[in-house]
Design a protein around this motif. Sequence first.
Motif, PDB file in Angstrom:
ATOM      1  N   PRO A 277       0.798  -1.239   0.000  1.00 11.56           N
ATOM      2  CA  PRO A 277       0.000   0.000   0.000  1.00 11.56           C
ATOM      3  C   PRO A 277       0.823   1.277   0.000  1.00 11.56           C
ATOM      4  CG  PRO A 277      -0.095  -1.125   2.127  1.00 11.56           C
ATOM      5  CD  PRO A 277       0.540  -2.071   1.176  1.00 11.56           C
ATOM      6  N   ASP A 278       2.094   1.211   0.410  1.00 10.86           N
ATOM      7  CA  ASP A 278       2.928   2.413   0.429  1.00 10.86           C
ATOM      8  C   ASP A 278       3.657   2.655  -0.883  1.00 10.86           C
ATOM      9  OD1 ASP A 278       2.229   2.907   3.070  1.00 10.86           O
ATOM     10  OD2 ASP A 278       3.891   1.717   3.867  1.00 10.86           O
ATOM     11  N   ASP A 279       3.430   1.814  -1.870  1.00 11.27           N
ATOM     12  CA  ASP A 279       4.093   1.954  -3.169  1.00 11.27           C
ATOM     13  C   ASP A 279       3.406   3.079  -3.943  1.00 11.27           C
ATOM     14  OD1 ASP A 279       4.951   1.712  -5.827  1.00 11.27           O
ATOM     15  OD2 ASP A 279       5.276  -0.438  -5.634  1.00 11.27           O
ATOM     16  N   LEU A 280       4.000   4.257  -3.928  1.00 12.34           N
ATOM     17  CA  LEU A 280       3.363   5.419  -4.544  1.00 12.34           C
ATOM     18  C   LEU A 280       3.215   5.243  -6.050  1.00 12.34           C
ATOM     19  CD1 LEU A 280       2.110   8.209  -4.250  1.00 12.34           C
ATOM     20  CD2 LEU A 280       4.418   9.188  -4.401  1.00 12.34           C
ATOM     21  N   ALA A 281       4.185   4.571  -6.681  1.00  4.17           N
ATOM     22  CA  ALA A 281       4.078   4.361  -8.131  1.00  4.17           C
ATOM     23  C   ALA A 281       2.849   3.525  -8.467  1.00  4.17           C
ATOM     24  CB  ALA A 281       5.338   3.691  -8.662  1.00  4.17           C
ATOM     25  N   ALA A 282       2.591   2.476  -7.671  1.00  3.32           N
ATOM     26  CA  ALA A 282       1.408   1.652  -7.892  1.00  3.32           C
ATOM     27  C   ALA A 282       0.137   2.455  -7.616  1.00  3.32           C
ATOM     28  CB  ALA A 282       1.454   0.411  -7.006  1.00  3.32           C
ATOM     29  N   ARG A 283       0.177   3.274  -6.574  1.00  5.62           N
ATOM     30  CA  ARG A 283      -0.985   4.108  -6.252  1.00  5.62           C
ATOM     31  C   ARG A 283      -1.252   5.124  -7.371  1.00  5.62           C
ATOM     32  NH1 ARG A 283      -4.318   2.168  -2.190  1.00  5.62           N
ATOM     33  NH2 ARG A 283      -3.152   1.765  -0.272  1.00  5.62           N
TER      34      ARG A 283
END
Length: 400
Positions: free
Chosen positions: A250-256
């Motif tokens: 959930p902390d993966d900003l690229a995925a978000r």
Amino acid sequence: MPTTWKFNSAGQIVFGSGAADQLGDIAQRLGLERVLVVTDAHLVDAGICGKIESPLAEQATIDVFTGGEPEPSLAAAEACVAHARAFAPDGLIGLGGGSNMDLAKIAAAALAHSGSPRDYLGENKVPGPVTPLICVPTTSGTGSEVSAAGVFTDQENNIKVGAMSNYLRPTVALVDPQLTLSCPRKVTADSGIDAMTHAIEAYTAVDYKDFPLPPGETSCYQGRFPLADVLAEKAIATIGANLERAVEHPDDLAAREAMSLGALLAGLAFSNAGVALVHALEYPVGGATHCSHGAGNGLLLPHVMRYNLPKRRKQFARIAALLGEKTDGLSEDDAAERAIAAIERLNTAIGIPARLSDLGVREEQIPELAEKALGITRIIRVNPRVPTLPDAVQVLKEAL
């Protein structure tokens, strides 16, 4: 039959990490001096609402409605409208998932045109422009930040109901992926598969030239057309490549960021082309079981894909490739089957329930659920295959 297509969206889209910092400038440009933020207690407690209020504070007087709820009831909509009328804002911000944004939409309509939320249920019941509205999603799924729809739960009749009008499209859609970092795992999964459903239903809808709109009737939906196809393809590929990672990390900003973009693109596609049988079936299922809209859609999606397969083999074969399936050398039929299998695997990977019985649906409920679904003409007519009552019953039984 139609010979033209059209494309509608929010008045402006602002996208990117840190975009929320621009809210003060946006409010100033719109001339807003009294702003009502429509959200829920969870987002207030998590500090997300504060991130919205901070850049607005010097520009406008702010009030906050915290009565948002998952799958919002018409009672919540009425409470939101009452709060808005008491504060008398000149602009609203819908902050949260689709539920909160939809409450803000219905309040914007009621502020501009009086009446109650029920007055705007159905298609094109909003008589004109609404109070200026900025929608700020904190999930990646509904596409409500650009769509023409607001969806609510009619608890008296155990069914979800919608208000659809191009006047409900927000003045500004502000998409800041940083606001999704605190989104819980289940909400990330459910909203993400909801976005995938939007993209696939838009991509496989009835062709716009064949859209069965009766003479004299209007609709926000029009079936699939070239621009919606482009948006849906990009959405399917983007969501397919990033949803599981966003759920697991959930902390993966690229995925978000990728999921925020995928949901936005899917919203642009479906809010013009339309959603179809998956949504029609989910509305009564969700009303009866109180499951999240995304979980219900995700569960039903592969079953409806199989039902629609005879009419959309070419599109399903393309979906398989977009999802990363190896389709070189396969027949169109075999490639199309891989699209369905890929969605089933994705559902399993992110924890979407496998069977309607897992949600509490009983076999004796199926005929009534099917009948209610077929009554939702505005989306049933988007389906590429015209379902009969026995068809709808069979799809639900296969999903049971």
